[in-house]
Design an enzyme around this catalytic site. Structure first.
Site, short mmCIF file in Angstrom:
data_model
loop_
_atom_site.label_atom_id
_atom_site.label_comp_id
_atom_site.label_asym_id
_atom_site.label_seq_id
_atom_site.Cartn_x
_atom_site.Cartn_y
_atom_site.Cartn_z
N ARG A 176 0.80 -1.23 0.00
CA ARG A 176 0.00 0.00 0.00
C ARG A 176 0.84 1.28 0.00
O ARG A 176 0.33 2.37 -0.18
CB ARG A 176 -0.95 -0.02 1.21
CG ARG A 176 -2.04 -1.05 1.08
CD ARG A 176 -2.73 -1.34 2.41
NE ARG A 176 -2.00 -2.30 3.23
CZ ARG A 176 -2.36 -2.71 4.44
NH1 ARG A 176 -3.46 -2.24 4.99
NH2 ARG A 176 -1.64 -3.59 5.11
C1 UD1 Z 1 -1.61 -6.57 10.99
C2 UD1 Z 1 -2.58 -7.49 11.75
C3 UD1 Z 1 -3.82 -6.70 12.14
C4 UD1 Z 1 -3.40 -5.49 12.98
C5 UD1 Z 1 -2.35 -4.63 12.26
C6 UD1 Z 1 -1.78 -3.61 13.22
C7 UD1 Z 1 -2.29 -9.81 10.94
C8 UD1 Z 1 -2.86 -10.89 10.09
N1 UD1 Z 1 -2.94 -8.64 10.93
O1 UD1 Z 1 -2.29 -6.17 9.81
O2 UD1 Z 1 -4.71 -7.52 12.90
O3 UD1 Z 1 -4.55 -4.71 13.29
O4 UD1 Z 1 -1.26 -5.45 11.79
O5 UD1 Z 1 -0.95 -2.68 12.58
O6 UD1 Z 1 -1.31 -10.03 11.61
N2 UD1 Z 1 5.17 -9.02 7.63
C9 UD1 Z 1 6.22 -9.92 7.46
N3 UD1 Z 1 6.04 -11.00 6.65
C10 UD1 Z 1 4.86 -11.26 6.04
C11 UD1 Z 1 3.79 -10.34 6.22
C12 UD1 Z 1 3.97 -9.24 7.02
O7 UD1 Z 1 7.30 -9.73 8.02
O8 UD1 Z 1 4.77 -12.29 5.34
C13 UD1 Z 1 5.40 -7.84 8.49
C14 UD1 Z 1 5.28 -6.51 7.74
O9 UD1 Z 1 6.55 -6.11 7.25
C15 UD1 Z 1 4.76 -5.56 8.81
C16 UD1 Z 1 4.00 -6.48 9.78
O10 UD1 Z 1 4.40 -7.81 9.48
O11 UD1 Z 1 5.81 -4.93 9.53
C17 UD1 Z 1 2.49 -6.38 9.64
O12 UD1 Z 1 2.14 -6.65 8.29
P1 UD1 Z 1 1.05 -5.78 7.54
O13 UD1 Z 1 0.92 -6.29 6.17
O14 UD1 Z 1 1.32 -4.33 7.73
O15 UD1 Z 1 -0.26 -6.22 8.37
P2 UD1 Z 1 -1.57 -5.38 8.56
O16 UD1 Z 1 -2.45 -5.56 7.38
O17 UD1 Z 1 -1.24 -3.99 8.96
MG MG Z 2 0.54 -2.84 9.02
#
Ligand code: UD1
Ligand code: MG
Length: 337
Positions: free
Chosen positions: A17
């Site tokens: 995003r």
């Molecule tokens: C996530 C939470 C959501 C919460 C929000 C808070 C989950 C499924 N959802 O959503 O409930 O309200 O954060 O900000 O956990 N990342 C990895 N590897 C991956 C995917 C993500 O390292 O395969 C890391 C991203 O770099 C990021 C964090 O995890 O720092 C969160 O990922 P993001 O995609 O931002 O999750 P949200 O949709 O914000």
């Molecule tokens: Mg996030």
């Protein structure tokens, strides 16, 4: 107590995003990569081990980890937050820590005091899992906190999987958890990818704990801004403004006058003496030191410079790498490069 805790910081995601060619956690918030703010908060807790999960643009992310006492755990494919935590499993096992603090690299406003209070509550209670939640006016994009009629946590449901009723819930998942290591890695084995994003959701461990009759707690963060998740450039700007506001307030509390502080940008590294007056639209950065009783007029930029006490710097000036003597009056439009 803290010696039995490891931190896992999730930073492998692409940050779709953001619409960017750079990893999300590298975007600058208040003049530093976003992840540095999170690492500073974690470092202040003095835990046994800090593990950063890296993946997308891994080399670039690892470069900004230099100088921090952390290990990088590679997540080869980005299959979701639960999958990312699994990438850190061997590092947690090696550190033999009973408790894990999990947080995301995209929440740069989190304060160490809040993390510390959450950890203390978790470790002194009997829960296997404590989830940080907060109330927001607009819960769009966050995971929603689903409770029973007695207010007990039942599950976290992501926006994309939520019914209209669940979407109306204003208590959201902050993305910060304290969890027993044993429970965490066992529960993650049971998480499937049966959801709208076909991802392994870390948030699914809540329902798993509840269904196994384990105690799950929530720690409510009063200031929802502190857990702002930066997912777009709009939140990036909000996070920057919040950190600038915190910095300016602390300068004012220390005796510096800021005229229209919302227009003034002063980096964390800068020192300013009392009774100095800063006019609107000023930037001061780098290793600058400003004495006491100075006047810095509007639209002036000062970087890596020393301004002696009682000096005045005229408006629209640009002062780089200079030492200005005490009491000196520098006229407007002065440029020192
Ligand atoms: C996530 C939470 C959501 C919460 C929000 C808070 C989950 C499924 N959802 O959503 O409930 O309200 O954060 O900000 O956990 N990342 C990895 N590897 C991956 C995917 C993500 O390292 O395969 C890391 C991203 O770099 C990021 C964090 O995890 O720092 C969160 O990922 P993001 O995609 O931002 O999750 P949200 O949709 O914000
Ligand atoms: Mg996030």
């Amino acid at each position: 107590m803290r010696s039995s805790v490891s931190a896992i910081i999730l930073a492998a995601g692409k940050g779709t995003r953001m619409k960017s060619d750079y990893a999300k956690v590298l975007h600058e918030v208040f003049y530093r990569p976003m992840i540095h703010h999170v690492l500073d908060a974690v470092q202040a807790l003095a835990l046994a081990k800090n593990i950063v999960v890296t993946g997308y643009k891994r080399q670039e992310v690892e470069k900004v980890l230099q100088g921090y006492d952390v290990v990088s755990a590679p997540q080869e494919e980005q299959l979701g937050t639960g999958h990312a935590v699994l990438a850190a499993e061997q590092f947690v096992a090696r550190s033999k820590t009973a408790t894990v603090l999990i947080l995301c690299g995209d929440t740069p406003l989190i304060r160490p005091e809040t993390l510390g209070r959450m950890l203390d509550e978790h470790c002194s209670g009997g829960a296997v899992l404590t989830v940080m939640t907060t109330l927001v006016a607009d819960p769009t994009n966050y995971g929603r906190i689903v409770t029973d009629d007695q207010g007990r946590l039942l599950a976290i449901v992501e926006e994309k999987d939520a019914t209209p009723e669940i979407r109306a819930i204003k208590e959201i998942n902050a993305g910060i958890y304290c969890v027993s290591s044993d429970f965490l890695f066992n529960a993650l084995l049971k998480v499937d990818r049966n959801n709208k994003q076909s991802e392994v959701y870390l948030t699914d461990i809540v329902a798993i704990a509840v269904n196994s009759d384990y105690q799950v707690s929530r720690f409510s963060c009063e200031d929802s801004l502190e857990v702002l998740g930066v997912n777009s450039r709009i939140e990036l700007a909000e996070a920057h403004a919040c950190l600038q506001n915190r910095r300016n307030r602390s300068l004012m509390l220390s005796g510096v006058t800021l005229l229209r502080p919302e227009t003034i940008a002063i980096e964390h590294s800068v020192e300013i003496g009392r009774d100095t007056v800063i006019h609107p639209h000023v930037y001061i950065g780098g290793s600058s030191r400003i004495g006491s009783n100075c006047v810095i007029e509007s639209f002036t930029q000062i970087k890596d410079s020393v301004i002696g006490s009682g000096a005045t710097i005229g408006s629209h000036s640009s002062i780089n790498n200079r030492e200005i003597d005490e009491g000196l009056q520098i006229g407007p439009h002065t440029v020192y490069i």
